[in-house]
Design a protein around this motif. Structure first.
Motif, PDB file in Angstrom:
ATOM      1  N   LYS A 374       0.819  -1.224   0.000  1.00  0.00           N
ATOM      2  CA  LYS A 374       0.000   0.000   0.000  1.00  0.00           C
ATOM      3  C   LYS A 374       0.846   1.266   0.000  1.00  0.00           C
ATOM      4  O   LYS A 374       0.555   2.227  -0.694  1.00  0.00           O
ATOM      5  N   TYR A 375       1.891   1.258   0.853  1.00  0.00           N
ATOM      6  CA  TYR A 375       2.704   2.470   0.987  1.00  0.00           C
ATOM      7  C   TYR A 375       3.985   2.340   0.154  1.00  0.00           C
ATOM      8  O   TYR A 375       5.081   2.543   0.649  1.00  0.00           O
ATOM      9  N   ASN A 376       3.783   1.949  -1.102  1.00  0.00           N
ATOM     10  CA  ASN A 376       4.921   1.737  -1.996  1.00  0.00           C
ATOM     11  C   ASN A 376       4.687   2.497  -3.303  1.00  0.00           C
ATOM     12  O   ASN A 376       3.603   3.035  -3.530  1.00  0.00           O
ATOM     13  N   ARG A 423      -3.555   9.477   2.504  1.00  0.00           N
ATOM     14  CA  ARG A 423      -3.074   8.331   1.726  1.00  0.00           C
ATOM     15  C   ARG A 423      -3.636   7.035   2.302  1.00  0.00           C
ATOM     16  O   ARG A 423      -4.049   6.145   1.563  1.00  0.00           O
ATOM     17  N   SER A 424      -3.628   6.947   3.644  1.00  0.00           N
ATOM     18  CA  SER A 424      -4.132   5.734   4.280  1.00  0.00           C
ATOM     19  C   SER A 424      -5.587   5.517   3.908  1.00  0.00           C
ATOM     20  O   SER A 424      -6.017   4.415   3.575  1.00  0.00           O
ATOM     21  N   ARG A 425      -6.362   6.614   4.007  1.00  0.00           N
ATOM     22  CA  ARG A 425      -7.795   6.498   3.701  1.00  0.00           C
ATOM     23  C   ARG A 425      -8.007   6.103   2.237  1.00  0.00           C
ATOM     24  O   ARG A 425      -8.808   5.241   1.924  1.00  0.00           O
ATOM     25  N   THR A 430      -7.415   1.656   7.903  1.00  0.00           N
ATOM     26  CA  THR A 430      -8.245   1.995   9.069  1.00  0.00           C
ATOM     27  C   THR A 430      -7.395   2.560  10.210  1.00  0.00           C
ATOM     28  O   THR A 430      -7.918   3.049  11.195  1.00  0.00           O
ATOM     29  N   GLY A 431      -6.078   2.439  10.091  1.00  0.00           N
ATOM     30  CA  GLY A 431      -5.193   2.883  11.183  1.00  0.00           C
ATOM     31  C   GLY A 431      -5.126   1.878  12.319  1.00  0.00           C
ATOM     32  O   GLY A 431      -4.587   2.167  13.386  1.00  0.00           O
ATOM     33  N   LEU A 432      -5.674   0.678  12.075  1.00  0.00           N
ATOM     34  CA  LEU A 432      -5.698  -0.328  13.152  1.00  0.00           C
ATOM     35  C   LEU A 432      -4.838  -1.553  12.846  1.00  0.00           C
ATOM     36  O   LEU A 432      -4.574  -2.373  13.718  1.00  0.00           O
ATOM     37  N   LEU A 434      -1.615  -2.157  12.252  1.00  0.00           N
ATOM     38  CA  LEU A 434      -0.387  -2.420  13.028  1.00  0.00           C
ATOM     39  C   LEU A 434      -0.690  -2.675  14.504  1.00  0.00           C
ATOM     40  O   LEU A 434       0.041  -3.406  15.168  1.00  0.00           O
ATOM     41  N   SER A 435      -1.771  -2.067  15.038  1.00  0.00           N
ATOM     42  CA  SER A 435      -2.166  -2.358  16.432  1.00  0.00           C
ATOM     43  C   SER A 435      -2.541  -3.821  16.555  1.00  0.00           C
ATOM     44  O   SER A 435      -2.166  -4.484  17.536  1.00  0.00           O
ATOM     45  N   ILE A 436      -3.250  -4.311  15.532  1.00  0.00           N
ATOM     46  CA  ILE A 436      -3.634  -5.730  15.558  1.00  0.00           C
ATOM     47  C   ILE A 436      -2.384  -6.596  15.506  1.00  0.00           C
ATOM     48  O   ILE A 436      -2.261  -7.574  16.231  1.00  0.00           O
ATOM     49  N   LEU A 459      11.265  -1.212   7.376  1.00  0.00           N
ATOM     50  CA  LEU A 459      11.484  -2.631   7.653  1.00  0.00           C
ATOM     51  C   LEU A 459      10.792  -2.978   8.975  1.00  0.00           C
ATOM     52  O   LEU A 459      11.071  -2.372  10.021  1.00  0.00           O
ATOM     53  N   PHE A 460       9.872  -3.945   8.877  1.00  0.00           N
ATOM     54  CA  PHE A 460       9.180  -4.428  10.083  1.00  0.00           C
ATOM     55  C   PHE A 460       9.732  -5.793  10.440  1.00  0.00           C
ATOM     56  O   PHE A 460       9.860  -6.651   9.566  1.00  0.00           O
ATOM     57  N   THR A 461      10.102  -5.982  11.719  1.00  0.00           N
ATOM     58  CA  THR A 461      10.627  -7.281  12.153  1.00  0.00           C
ATOM     59  C   THR A 461       9.764  -7.823  13.285  1.00  0.00           C
ATOM     60  O   THR A 461       9.489  -7.117  14.256  1.00  0.00           O
TER      61      THR A 461
HETATM   62  P1  ADP Z   1      -3.517   1.692   8.006  1.00  0.00           P
HETATM   63  O1  ADP Z   1      -4.797   1.004   7.994  1.00  0.00           O
HETATM   64  O2  ADP Z   1      -3.630   3.176   7.901  1.00  0.00           O
HETATM   65  O3  ADP Z   1      -2.527   1.122   7.056  1.00  0.00           O
HETATM   66  P2  ADP Z   1      -1.754   0.624  10.022  1.00  0.00           P
HETATM   67  O4  ADP Z   1      -1.955   0.513  11.476  1.00  0.00           O
HETATM   68  O5  ADP Z   1      -1.562  -0.620   9.242  1.00  0.00           O
HETATM   69  O6  ADP Z   1      -2.968   1.470   9.468  1.00  0.00           O
HETATM   70  O7  ADP Z   1      -0.542   1.573   9.805  1.00  0.00           O
HETATM   71  C1  ADP Z   1      -0.451   2.772  10.452  1.00  0.00           C
HETATM   72  C2  ADP Z   1       0.281   3.821   9.651  1.00  0.00           C
HETATM   73  O8  ADP Z   1       1.666   3.494   9.556  1.00  0.00           O
HETATM   74  C3  ADP Z   1      -0.203   3.892   8.221  1.00  0.00           C
HETATM   75  O9  ADP Z   1      -1.244   4.797   8.123  1.00  0.00           O
HETATM   76  C4  ADP Z   1       1.034   4.384   7.500  1.00  0.00           C
HETATM   77  O10 ADP Z   1       1.078   5.780   7.527  1.00  0.00           O
HETATM   78  C5  ADP Z   1       2.176   3.836   8.297  1.00  0.00           C
HETATM   79  N1  ADP Z   1       2.748   2.628   7.668  1.00  0.00           N
HETATM   80  C6  ADP Z   1       2.474   1.356   7.982  1.00  0.00           C
HETATM   81  N2  ADP Z   1       3.219   0.497   7.238  1.00  0.00           N
HETATM   82  C7  ADP Z   1       3.982   1.265   6.434  1.00  0.00           C
HETATM   83  C8  ADP Z   1       4.985   0.980   5.421  1.00  0.00           C
HETATM   84  N3  ADP Z   1       5.314  -0.267   5.105  1.00  0.00           N
HETATM   85  N4  ADP Z   1       5.570   2.048   4.795  1.00  0.00           N
HETATM   86  C9  ADP Z   1       5.245   3.284   5.126  1.00  0.00           C
HETATM   87  N5  ADP Z   1       4.320   3.635   6.063  1.00  0.00           N
HETATM   88  C10 ADP Z   1       3.691   2.624   6.715  1.00  0.00           C
END
Ligand code: ADP
Length: 478
Positions: A374-376, A423-425, A430-432, A434-436, A459-461
């Protein structure tokens, strides 16, 4: 009341001991010294009288007058029949009373038990403390050539030592009284102070229980009560934080739900209020209503997922191969990546097993890879790898996308936090997500971090404890 009473009982016991032991001990000491001195005095007199072959009143009186009476109250000497031969308390002969003359000592008998016992050949000693005086008696036989020729009986009434003992008793009694009053006052004060602090704690618990989470106690000193107050404050701090998080979550959630609902209403109103609307436009509006409804569904699904993570225990865990699960997840997301023009590269090693559930692990992988797509940028890349590092299994999802600013990194796991809201919208976020991810990973004993990727992207680990494989066929080999 209970505290004060328990202090009082302890002190009452101490006071009883203080009032009895010293008195009894000194009384015993005095008794012993009296016995010794009276016995030796009787023995001295008896041995002086033994010199006489036979006892007669005159001879006895002569001997006795030579001896010092040594503060004794009465000395009696009798013959073997108990007839008094000498009595130190006898009234003076030259002062006869008017009228009938008292019978002279010679015609009186000493019928004291001590005398009778002494005439039978026994040494007798008896003493008692009564009416602030010591009354001691001693009697001894007077023996001449193995024959009892009489007895000597002495009586001593000692007021001086009796009074000494009495004043000791009195002093102890007044000291005890002072101590008792002091104990009463002190224990009442102490228990008042203690119960006042307990009451303050109870009051504070009640106030916080009623929902006033800002209430705190002032710990005084360093004792257990102060520690209790500090613990109470820590607990209330945590409660307050949790409550704030909950409130923020509820308000954020309702805000998030309100936006798509408002759009739906606006779109529906526009269709209703516009006469003869272009059918193409109507279709567009209805399509928008559909996508807003879809967003609502996604948000509620995510909210439900989070609530479940919060409220349900970890549940049953199974042996899960992370690489296999990631393989399936990536296959699921391949069409999304294709649509975005993003290339997925993978490096999934074998033997990376953990304790988890397939659904949870796949949810974690899905959210991370979906974000990376999504964020690419179109033509960008996503790197998914699974490998073992020591006793951990690591799942890494990197990308060459937008990246996350340094200051936002710690916050991306917060609920409803988005770096770029629009951008997220637009991407249906939903902004949730990564919390999940964070809550799920923690539930299975793991951790997750986010950092910038070199040279670009993020980079997420995710790390989980490695499930050490059981040695198979070990029994057969042996
Ligand atoms: P969302 O539903 O908005 O993607 P997330 O909780 O998954 O919510 O992510 C929170 C925010 O972190 C996103 O809105 C985005 O701005 C940022 N984010 C998450 N993953 C990435 C990523 N791989 N690259 C850049 N930004 C990211």
């Amino acid at each position: 009341m209970k505290y004060a009473l328990s202090y009082l009982v302890i002190f009452a016991m101490v006071l009883v001991l203080l009032n009895t032991y010293p008195v009894v001990a000194s009384q015993d000491l005095l008794f012993a010294s009296k016995r010794d001195s009276l016995k030796s005095q009787t023995a001295v007199m008896a041995s002086a009288l033994m010199e006489l072959e036979s006892l007669s009143a005159d001879q006895v009186a002569r001997v006795m007058n030579m001896l010092d009476s040594m503060g004794l109250t009465r000395i009696l000497v009798t013959d073997p029949a108990g007839l008094i031969l000498y009595d130190s308390t006898e009234p003076e002969k030259d002062e006869p009373e008017e009228g009938a003359e008292p019978p002279p000592a010679e015609y009186r008998y000493a019928l004291y038990q001590e005398v009778v016992s002494a005439l039978r050949g026994n040494d007798v000693f008896y003493t008692r403390y009564h009416n602030q005086m010591f009354t001691s008696t001693a009697a001894m036989p007077i023996v001449y050539r193995g024959m009892v020729i009489g007895s000597i009986y002495i009586l001593e009434v000692d007021r001086a030592q009796g009074e000494l003992l009495y004043s000791l008793q009195q002093n102890l009694r007044s000291i005890s009284l002072v101590i008792a009053v002091m104990t009463l006052v002190m224990s009442t004060l102490f228990s008042k102070v203690l119960t006042a602090r307990i009451a303050a704690l109870l009051r504070a618990i009640r106030i916080v229980g009623e929902g006033e989470y800002g209430h705190r106690l002032q710990p005084v000193g360093r004792d257990e009560m102060a520690q209790l107050a500090e613990e109470f404050n820590h607990l209330t701090d945590r409660l307050q934080t949790t409550e704030e998080v909950r409130r923020r979550f509820v308000s954020d959630a309702s805000h998030e739900l309100k936006t798509p609902l408002a759009s739906i209403r606006l779109l529906a109103d526009s269709i209703l209020q516009t006469d003869e609307m272009d059918p193409e436009m109507v279709r567009d509006f209805v399509a928008d209503i559909g996508s807003e409804a879809e967003r609502l569904t996604r948000i509620t699904e995510h909210l439900l997922a989070l609530t479940k993570l919060d409220s349900l225990p970890a549940g049953q865990q199974f042996e899960v191969d992370v690489s296999q699960v990631m393989e399936r997840t990536l296959a699921l997301l391949q069409p999304v990546a294709d649509a975005a023009g993003v290339i997925i590269e993978r490096d999934l090693r074998a033997g990376c097993k953990i304790l988890c559930t397939e659904d949870d692990l796949s949810q974690v992988g899905f959210n991370l890879v979906e974000n990376a797509i999504k964020y690419n940028y179109p033509g960008g890349k996503v790197f998914a790898s699974v490998y073992r590092d020591g006793d951990q299994v690591l799942l890494e999802v990197g990308d060459t996308g937008l990246g996350i600013p340094e200051e936002d990194l710690p916050k991306v796991f917060n609920r409803f936090y988005r770096v770029d809201k629009a951008r997220s919208r637009a991407a249906g976020g939903t902004g949730l997500g990564l919390s999940i991810v964070r809550d799920t990973v923690r539930r299975h004993g793991g951790w997750v971090t986010a950092r910038p990727r070199n040279p670009e992207g993020s980079l997420f680990t995710v790390g989980f404890p490695w499930l050490v494989p059981e040695e198979r066929g070990k029994g057969e080999a042996e």
